[in-house]
Design an enzyme around this catalytic site. Structure first.
Site, PDB file in Angstrom:
ATOM      1  N   CYS A  12      -9.388  17.631  10.032  1.00 10.42           N
ATOM      2  CA  CYS A  12      -8.917  18.753  10.841  1.00 10.42           C
ATOM      3  C   CYS A  12      -7.431  18.503  11.116  1.00 10.42           C
ATOM      4  O   CYS A  12      -6.908  17.409  10.864  1.00 10.42           O
ATOM      5  CB  CYS A  12      -9.692  18.828  12.153  1.00 10.42           C
ATOM      6  SG  CYS A  12      -9.407  17.408  13.202  1.00 10.42           S
ATOM      7  N   HIS A  42     -12.896   7.458  12.185  1.00 18.09           N
ATOM      8  CA  HIS A  42     -14.082   6.686  11.808  1.00 18.09           C
ATOM      9  C   HIS A  42     -14.317   6.777  10.308  1.00 18.09           C
ATOM     10  O   HIS A  42     -15.290   7.380   9.852  1.00 18.09           O
ATOM     11  CB  HIS A  42     -15.307   7.155  12.602  1.00 18.09           C
ATOM     12  CG  HIS A  42     -15.159   6.864  14.055  1.00 18.09           C
ATOM     13  ND1 HIS A  42     -15.311   7.785  15.039  1.00 18.09           N
ATOM     14  CD2 HIS A  42     -14.813   5.705  14.693  1.00 18.09           C
ATOM     15  CE1 HIS A  42     -15.079   7.224  16.217  1.00 18.09           C
ATOM     16  NE2 HIS A  42     -14.765   5.966  16.032  1.00 18.09           N
ATOM     17  N   CYS A  96      -4.051  15.202  19.891  1.00 21.63           N
ATOM     18  CA  CYS A  96      -4.116  16.533  19.273  1.00 21.63           C
ATOM     19  C   CYS A  96      -3.613  17.577  20.278  1.00 21.63           C
ATOM     20  O   CYS A  96      -3.982  17.534  21.454  1.00 21.63           O
ATOM     21  CB  CYS A  96      -5.568  16.839  18.886  1.00 21.63           C
ATOM     22  SG  CYS A  96      -5.773  18.522  18.303  1.00 21.63           S
ATOM     23  N   GLU A 126     -12.162  11.228  24.690  1.00 23.71           N
ATOM     24  CA  GLU A 126     -11.395  12.453  24.971  1.00 23.71           C
ATOM     25  C   GLU A 126     -11.615  12.895  26.421  1.00 23.71           C
ATOM     26  O   GLU A 126     -10.669  13.244  27.136  1.00 23.71           O
ATOM     27  CB  GLU A 126     -11.831  13.577  24.011  1.00 23.71           C
ATOM     28  CG  GLU A 126     -11.123  14.895  24.318  1.00 23.71           C
ATOM     29  CD  GLU A 126     -11.736  16.087  23.583  1.00 23.71           C
ATOM     30  OE1 GLU A 126     -12.085  15.946  22.399  1.00 23.71           O
ATOM     31  OE2 GLU A 126     -11.842  17.157  24.205  1.00 23.71           O
ATOM     32  N   THR A 163     -13.330  19.493  23.579  1.00 23.71           N
ATOM     33  CA  THR A 163     -12.957  20.372  22.455  1.00 23.71           C
ATOM     34  C   THR A 163     -14.088  20.584  21.446  1.00 23.71           C
ATOM     35  O   THR A 163     -14.124  21.607  20.765  1.00 23.71           O
ATOM     36  CB  THR A 163     -11.736  19.805  21.699  1.00 23.71           C
ATOM     37  OG1 THR A 163     -12.025  18.469  21.316  1.00 23.71           O
ATOM     38  CG2 THR A 163     -10.484  19.857  22.531  1.00 23.71           C
ATOM     39  N   CYS A 191     -12.379  23.733  20.499  1.00 26.06           N
ATOM     40  CA  CYS A 191     -11.630  23.843  19.244  1.00 26.06           C
ATOM     41  C   CYS A 191     -12.620  24.318  18.176  1.00 26.06           C
ATOM     42  O   CYS A 191     -13.694  23.725  18.029  1.00 26.06           O
ATOM     43  CB  CYS A 191     -11.067  22.474  18.870  1.00 26.06           C
ATOM     44  SG  CYS A 191     -10.533  22.383  17.167  1.00 26.06           S
ATOM     45  N   SER A 219     -21.427   9.560   9.007  1.00 24.47           N
ATOM     46  CA  SER A 219     -20.623  10.565   9.720  1.00 24.47           C
ATOM     47  C   SER A 219     -21.517  11.755  10.051  1.00 24.47           C
ATOM     48  O   SER A 219     -21.998  12.454   9.160  1.00 24.47           O
ATOM     49  CB  SER A 219     -19.439  10.982   8.827  1.00 24.47           C
ATOM     50  OG  SER A 219     -19.058  12.305   9.118  1.00 24.47           O
ATOM     51  N   ASN A 221     -20.845  14.621  11.361  1.00 27.34           N
ATOM     52  CA  ASN A 221     -20.355  15.957  10.983  1.00 27.34           C
ATOM     53  C   ASN A 221     -20.495  16.186   9.475  1.00 27.34           C
ATOM     54  O   ASN A 221     -20.743  17.299   9.028  1.00 27.34           O
ATOM     55  CB  ASN A 221     -18.936  16.204  11.516  1.00 27.34           C
ATOM     56  CG  ASN A 221     -17.867  15.574  10.675  1.00 27.34           C
ATOM     57  OD1 ASN A 221     -17.511  16.094   9.630  1.00 27.34           O
ATOM     58  ND2 ASN A 221     -17.356  14.425  11.104  1.00 27.34           N
TER      59      ASN A 221
HETATM   60 FE1  F3S Z   1      -9.483  18.150  15.372  1.00 27.15          FE
HETATM   61 FE2  F3S Z   1      -7.962  18.520  17.445  1.00 27.15          FE
HETATM   62 FE3  F3S Z   1      -9.930  20.133  16.987  1.00 27.15          FE
HETATM   63  S1  F3S Z   1      -8.612  16.585  16.647  1.00 27.15           S
HETATM   64  S2  F3S Z   1     -11.485  18.914  15.967  1.00 27.15           S
HETATM   65  S3  F3S Z   1      -8.127  19.896  15.720  1.00 27.15           S
HETATM   66  S4  F3S Z   1      -9.344  19.285  18.943  1.00 27.15           S
END
Ligand code: F3S
Length: 306
Positions: A12, A42, A96, A126, A163, A191, A219, A221
């Site tokens: 991302c 990771h 971020c 976070e 997020t 996010c 992972s 995700n």
């Molecule tokens: Fe990545 Fe930032 Fe969203 S680290 S998942 S773009 S909050």
């Protein structure tokens, strides 16, 4: 065989930015080691590459002997950032921008006199960082039933989300909070990078004859991404590296889609493409968004959210 690399494959924006900043800082350190507070990502192969150029992860500030410290995309508590400056370290803040936005939002809400609620996992780095920006009463809620500690007749509640929070769970909490206060300020800080990546993969998997999902087997995700693809494309394979590709998967196949989890670097995806070319991939459509384009999109998005 036609190969299509998904627009949203891999890192991302926030992670990409943090890795780029770490490589740049390492380049400027002239051979001296620099440190990151916690691993930047990771993904062991990427951590190894970073270590080869002198980017060393540590757990705590007191393990940094001097020089530069990089703050990863999750952010850190503000006391840690200040502590690094007080120690005379050069701080590269790769938090971020979406996380910084949450940190600023809770600071503003507490200044406005709100009881601040952060919906998320209290132990996640976070969230630990976000909470450090709150001055006054607050609570981290894991879900709709986690109301203990929130006064029944609170005057003003301000609520934000981690997020990566699921939007449906955030909405459930908001409904509960409505009954507890006179005034509720909701700042949607979710996010949507993960959601966009998943829907992009679902659409792509339905249009190709085979789908490869690149990323660590550990992972979550990436596993989720592979599961989504498999629902619409049974010829889906979750691989960690190009070496795992089996040519038998591509018998009678005209098109192959490639996507990757949020912790998979571009170079691992590129290696998969090289292998696919060797197996008969004669045309390749690389739809990945460039870092510059991603940065522009994020700036636009943040400007709209101000
Ligand atoms: Fe990545 Fe930032 Fe969203 S680290 S998942 S773009 S909050």
């Amino acid at each position: 065989m036609h190969v299509v690399i998904a627009r949203e494959a891999g890192f991302c924006f926030g992670v990409k930015l943090a890795i780029e900043q770490a490589f740049e800082a390492a380049g400027q350190a002239g051979g001296q080691a620099i440190h990151t507070l916690g691993p930047l990502i990771h993904n062991p192969p990427t951590i190894q590459k970073l270590m080869q150029v002198g980017v060393v992860p540590v757990d705590r500030l007191d393990q940094v002997p001097g020089g530069t410290v990089v703050i990863r995309s999750h952010g850190v508590p503000k006391q840690i950032k200040q502590g690094a400056k007080d120690l005379g370290l050069d701080v590269v803040d790769a938090t971020c921008p979406f996380v910084t936005r949450v940190q600023n939002a809770v600071a503003r809400l507490s200044k406005e006199g709100c009881f601040v609620v952060v919906v998320g996992d209290a132990s996640h780095p976070e969230v630990v960082g976000i909470v450090s920006h709150i001055v006054g009463p607050h609570k981290v809620m894991s879900g709709r039933d986690d109301l203990e500690g929130i006064p029944v007749q609170t005057r003003k509640i301000g609520v934000v989300a981690q997020t990566t929070m699921r939007p449906d769970r955030f909405k459930e909490v908001i409904c509960q909070l409505l009954d507890r206060c006179n005034e509720l300020t909701v700042i949607n800080t979710i996010c949507d990078a993960t959601e966009i990546k998943q829907s992009d993969a679902r659409v792509q998997a339905a249009t190709v004859d085979a789908m490869l999902v690149v990323g660590g087997k550990n992972s979550s995700n990436t596993r989720k991404l592979a599961q989504i693809c498999a629902e619409v494309q049974p010829n889906t394979h979750h691989i960690e590296t190009a070496d795992e590709i089996d040519s038998a998967w591509f018998a009678q196949v005209d098109s192959v889609g490639v996507t990757a989890g949020a912790s998979t670097p571009d170079w691992l995806i590129d290696e998969v493409v090289v292998r696919l070319r060797a197996l008969g991939g004669d045309t390749v459509d690389d739809l990945r968004t460039s870092a510059e384009e991603q940065a522009r999109q994020v700036q636009d998005q943040l400007a709209k959210l101000q």
